[in-house]
Design a protein around this motif. Structure first.
Motif, PDB file in Angstrom:
ATOM      1  N   HIS A   1      10.856 -23.367  -3.351  1.00 55.34           N
ATOM      2  CA  HIS A   1      11.435 -22.659  -2.214  1.00 55.34           C
ATOM      3  C   HIS A   1      10.490 -21.693  -1.499  1.00 55.34           C
ATOM      4  O   HIS A   1      10.841 -21.221  -0.413  1.00 55.34           O
TER       5      HIS A   1
ATOM      6  N   ALA B   1      13.056 -21.487   7.243  1.00 57.83           N
ATOM      7  CA  ALA B   1      12.922 -22.558   8.225  1.00 57.83           C
ATOM      8  C   ALA B   1      13.205 -22.074   9.642  1.00 57.83           C
ATOM      9  O   ALA B   1      12.583 -22.549  10.606  1.00 57.83           O
ATOM     10  N   GLU B   2      14.118 -21.122   9.790  1.00 57.02           N
ATOM     11  CA  GLU B   2      14.528 -20.674  11.119  1.00 57.02           C
ATOM     12  C   GLU B   2      13.799 -19.416  11.587  1.00 57.02           C
ATOM     13  O   GLU B   2      13.983 -18.995  12.732  1.00 57.02           O
TER      14      GLU B   2
ATOM     15  N   ALA C   1      19.900 -21.478  -1.035  1.00 58.05           N
ATOM     16  CA  ALA C   1      20.302 -22.056   0.253  1.00 58.05           C
ATOM     17  C   ALA C   1      20.006 -21.101   1.395  1.00 58.05           C
ATOM     18  O   ALA C   1      19.518 -21.512   2.462  1.00 58.05           O
ATOM     19  N   TRP C   2      20.272 -19.808   1.159  1.00 59.31           N
ATOM     20  CA  TRP C   2      19.989 -18.802   2.190  1.00 59.31           C
ATOM     21  C   TRP C   2      18.492 -18.746   2.500  1.00 59.31           C
ATOM     22  O   TRP C   2      18.092 -18.729   3.674  1.00 59.31           O
TER      23      TRP C   2
ATOM     24  N   ASP D   1      16.056 -21.015   1.992  1.00 54.23           N
ATOM     25  CA  ASP D   1      15.567 -22.228   2.659  1.00 54.23           C
ATOM     26  C   ASP D   1      15.859 -22.176   4.157  1.00 54.23           C
ATOM     27  O   ASP D   1      14.991 -22.472   4.982  1.00 54.23           O
ATOM     28  N   LYS D   2      17.070 -21.798   4.505  1.00 57.98           N
ATOM     29  CA  LYS D   2      17.469 -21.742   5.913  1.00 57.98           C
ATOM     30  C   LYS D   2      16.741 -20.617   6.638  1.00 57.98           C
ATOM     31  O   LYS D   2      16.249 -20.802   7.761  1.00 57.98           O
ATOM     32  N   ALA D   3      16.644 -19.449   5.994  1.00 52.83           N
ATOM     33  CA  ALA D   3      16.017 -18.295   6.642  1.00 52.83           C
ATOM     34  C   ALA D   3      14.532 -18.534   6.910  1.00 52.83           C
ATOM     35  O   ALA D   3      14.027 -18.189   7.987  1.00 52.83           O
TER      36      ALA D   3
END
Length: 370
Positions: free
Chosen positions: A271, A225-226, A218-219, A221-223
């Motif tokens: 991922h 993407a951002e 989860a970390w 994927d978010k990192a």
């Protein structure tokens, strides 16, 4: 040049298949001695009196890429000598260490003298941040490199507090360089729970679908993407693609599932590939520059794991299920390191090999990749 005489552990040398045969028994032995996983340290604070080397603040970033270095032997010192000579001519901004930092079984505590003999002393003069990755040897339990005691890696996280060079504030983390308007962001991952030779059956925290890996997924994927960085580089110990003897994910060491890295392969494909520009890995004691493929969705794999030991004299295609991945460059029997030069508009890669008998280094690959 003097350094400690550090040799592999004594006793019989076991192959990967023998290790596999003993995995179930080793897991049972673990249950008897209480080596259970611990929650990994997060954002370890720096100890009083320790000043970290500054992260680069320029948009021209030169990165020393090493892997599988931590033996404390003549070969590690020879490669480090070559890196120091390179640094004197063309200074590095920082380094990445791609795991197996403390051969052969990892540290016994955060103040283990191996941090000095196998990292600080060999790298004296290479005074910049080293973004460190955990490898299977850093998490050994019963046999060196089995990856069976994942909590052991927490000692390397804790060492972040005690060293100006060593950068590992958590088992997985990212670094933006420079921190404002970054040219590159490094995503340092810990995939050891997915590639351990001893299945993590004692503590569900470390399981393939346990809290540690789910939080990391989860970390990441978010990192990714951002991330505002031009270049996104994922750093792992275990590779996705590999023409060397350890094989590619899903075919590690010719072992049956799940010890063959099948879960690591799924992780990369779900991922990483198509989301990062590069994957940097060690594990295989080789130097390999792969072409982006349809399978990798344009992500390029680089392997730099020859900073202290070398692999076989030729590729082991059978370890990857008969597949040989297209490569721009391969060296299977030379020590060495890689150098990445990153700017807002380009990525250039150099490969340097080292002859420990003469301390001579040679630039054997130099090409703009992007």
């Amino acid at each position: 040049m003097q350094q400690p005489d550090i040799s592999p552990p004594s006793g019989p040398v076991l192959g990967r298949r023998e290790l596999l045969a003993g995995a179930a028994g080793a897991a049972g032995a673990l249950a008897g001695i209480g080596l259970l996983g611990l929650t990994p340290a997060q954002a370890v604070p720096v100890a009083a009196g320790v000043t970290k080397f500054d992260l680069p603040n320029s948009d021209q970033v030169r990165v020393l890429v090493t892997g599988d270095a931590g033996t404390g032997t003549l070969t590690q010192f020879a490669v480090a000598d070559a890196a120091r000579a390179y640094h004197a001519r063309e200074p590095f901004s920082m380094a990445v260490g791609l795991g197996d930092n403390l051969y052969y079984s990892g540290p016994s505590g955060e103040h283990d003298d191996q941090f000095n003999t196998k990292f600080e002393t060999p790298n004296a003069g290479l005074d910049f941040p080293w973004a460190m990755v955990l490898g299977n040897h850093d998490n050994s339990s019963i046999l060196p490199g089995d990856g069976g005691w994942l909590a052991r890696g927490n000692y390397e996280v804790a060492y972040h507090a005690n060293s100006a060079r060593w950068w590992m504030p958590s088992r997985y983390y990212s670094l933006r360089v420079p921190q404002q308007n970054p040219v590159v962001e490094f995503f340092i991952l810990d995939l050891n729970p997915l590639a351990s030779y001893i299945p993590q059956i004692l503590d569900p925290y470390w399981a393939v679908d346990g809290q540690f890996m789910n939080d990391q997924r989860a970390w990441l994927d978010k990192a990714l993407a951002e991330s505002p960085a031009k270049w996104k580089i994922v750093c792992t110990h275990h590779p996705y693609l590999n023409n060397g003897s350890h094989g590619a994910a899903g075919h590690y060491d010719g072992l049956p599932a799940p010890m063959n890295g099948m879960h690591a392969k799924t992780f990369f494909e779900d991922h990483v590939v198509g989301k990062a520009n590069f994957i940097l890995s060690g594990h295989d004691h080789t130097l390999q520059v792969f072409e982006p493929t349809t399978e990798s969705k344009g992500t390029r794999q680089l392997i730099s794991g020859a900073s202290s030991q070398t692999g076989k004299s030729q590729s082991m295609v059978g370890s990857s299920g008969g597949t040989r991945y297209p490569a721009l460059f391969e060296s299977f029997d030379k020590l060495g390191f890689m150098v990445l030069d990153l700017t807002p508009s380009s990525v250039n890669l150099r490969v340097v090999t080292v002859d420990p008998a003469t301390d001579q280094s040679s630039r054997v690959f130099d090409q703009r990749l992007v």
